[in-house]
Design an enzyme around this catalytic site. Structure first.
Site, PDB file in Angstrom:
ATOM      1  CG  ASP A 288       4.537  12.257   7.003  1.00 58.84           C
ATOM      2  OD1 ASP A 288       4.796  11.322   6.253  1.00 58.84           O
ATOM      3  OD2 ASP A 288       4.532  13.592   6.750  1.00 58.84           O
TER       4      ASP A 288
ATOM      5  CB  SER B 192       6.410  -5.782  -3.737  1.00 56.51           C
ATOM      6  OG  SER B 192       5.742  -5.917  -4.954  1.00 56.51           O
TER       7      SER B 192
ATOM      8  CE1 TYR C 225       6.150   0.233  -3.303  1.00 56.11           C
ATOM      9  CE2 TYR C 225       6.175  -1.822  -5.129  1.00 56.11           C
ATOM     10  CZ  TYR C 225       5.961  -1.294  -3.835  1.00 56.11           C
ATOM     11  OH  TYR C 225       4.974  -2.100  -2.841  1.00 56.11           O
TER      12      TYR C 225
ATOM     13  CE  LYS D 232       7.364  -2.435  -0.531  1.00 55.85           C
ATOM     14  NZ  LYS D 232       6.996  -2.405   1.045  1.00 55.85           N
TER      15      LYS D 232
END
Length: 255
Positions: free
Chosen positions: A64, A145, A158, A162
């Site tokens: 994790d 991304s 996010y 990236k």
């Protein structure tokens, strides 16, 4: 399918589903002994079983990745133990995407997203690079991304993680080049999880692109396999866009 990774070992983070699963299966299909890693042991076991049923080699190591150095270090140690002490290919794929805007993201969300998407691969690199340096070779492939360079009205948090991974790709390429370690990244476009039915929310972003629609995880796996192979020995510090032309070709409204 070739066996260009015969005798090689690989660790793919976040490989219990979708893109990560496809990458693990592709590397194993081409001969690599792959460590499948993620939080869900049931899904991880299923990926390992699929690889073994197809004649490949794989083991599952639960992790994790919360961004702490301790967790990344533990994954590195357990992966190396399962692989006989040598890792040739590291794919930093694990990541999370919260559906939040700048105004709705709180401090806990910020720390979690940066922890999983940036800190975890950073500390995993820190833990595994010395072994690759000692071996005189190694391959690191990060997942970027398209939203890192072509912005949307949501997902700023996010997207920034990236962008950080794409920057780390270039920085690590420079930092570790003298050790024989190649570092590159793959920047996926809109990728549709085959486990989901029907059109997805992201499909609308591919309207008017050369591909005309979203891609499948196998396209990303193929790109990773290329960058991990000796065929890409002259490719360093690059971000390979696999996005159906989304970032490279102007999209005309109504086209």
């Amino acid at each position: 399918m070739t066996h260009r990774f015969s005798g090689k070992t690989a660790l793919v983070t976040g490989s219990t589903s979708n893109i990560g699963r496809a990458i693990a299966q592709r590397l194993a299909a081409e001969g690599a002994h792959v460590i499948v890693s993620g939080r869900n042991e049931e899904r991880g076991a299923a990926v390992v079983e699929a690889i073994r049923s197809a004649g490949g080699r794989a083991d599952f190591v639960a992790a994790d990745l919360d961004g702490s150095a301790e967790v990344s270090r533990a994954l590195a140690e357990r992966a190396l133990a399962a692989l006989g002490g040598r890792l040739d290919i590291l794919v930093n794929n694990a990541g999370i995407f919260p559906a939040a805007t700048t105004l709705t993201a709180d401090a806990d969300m910020f720390d979690q997203v940066y922890g999983v998407n940036v800190k975890a691969p950073f500390f995993l690199m820190q833990a595994l690079a010395p072994q690759m340096q000692a071996a005189g070779e190694g391959v690191i492939i990060n997942l970027g991304s398209w939203v890192a360079r072509l912005s949307l009205p949501l997902g700023a948090l996010y997207a920034s993680t990236k962008a950080a991974m794409e920057t780390l790709t270039r920085a690590w390429s420079a930092e570790f080049a003298d050790s024989g370690i190649r570092v590159n990244a793959v920047s996926p476009g809109v990728i549709r999880d085959p486990a989901l039915d029907g059109p997805g929310y992201g499909d609308r972003f591919m309207a008017g692109t050369p591909a005309g629609g979203s891609g499948g995880p196998e396209a990303i796996a193929a790109a990773v396999a290329y960058l991990a192979s000796d065929e890409a020995e002259f490719v360093h510090g690059t971000v390979l866009d696999v996005d159906g032309g989304r970032t490279g070709v102007a999209v005309v409204a109504g086209a």
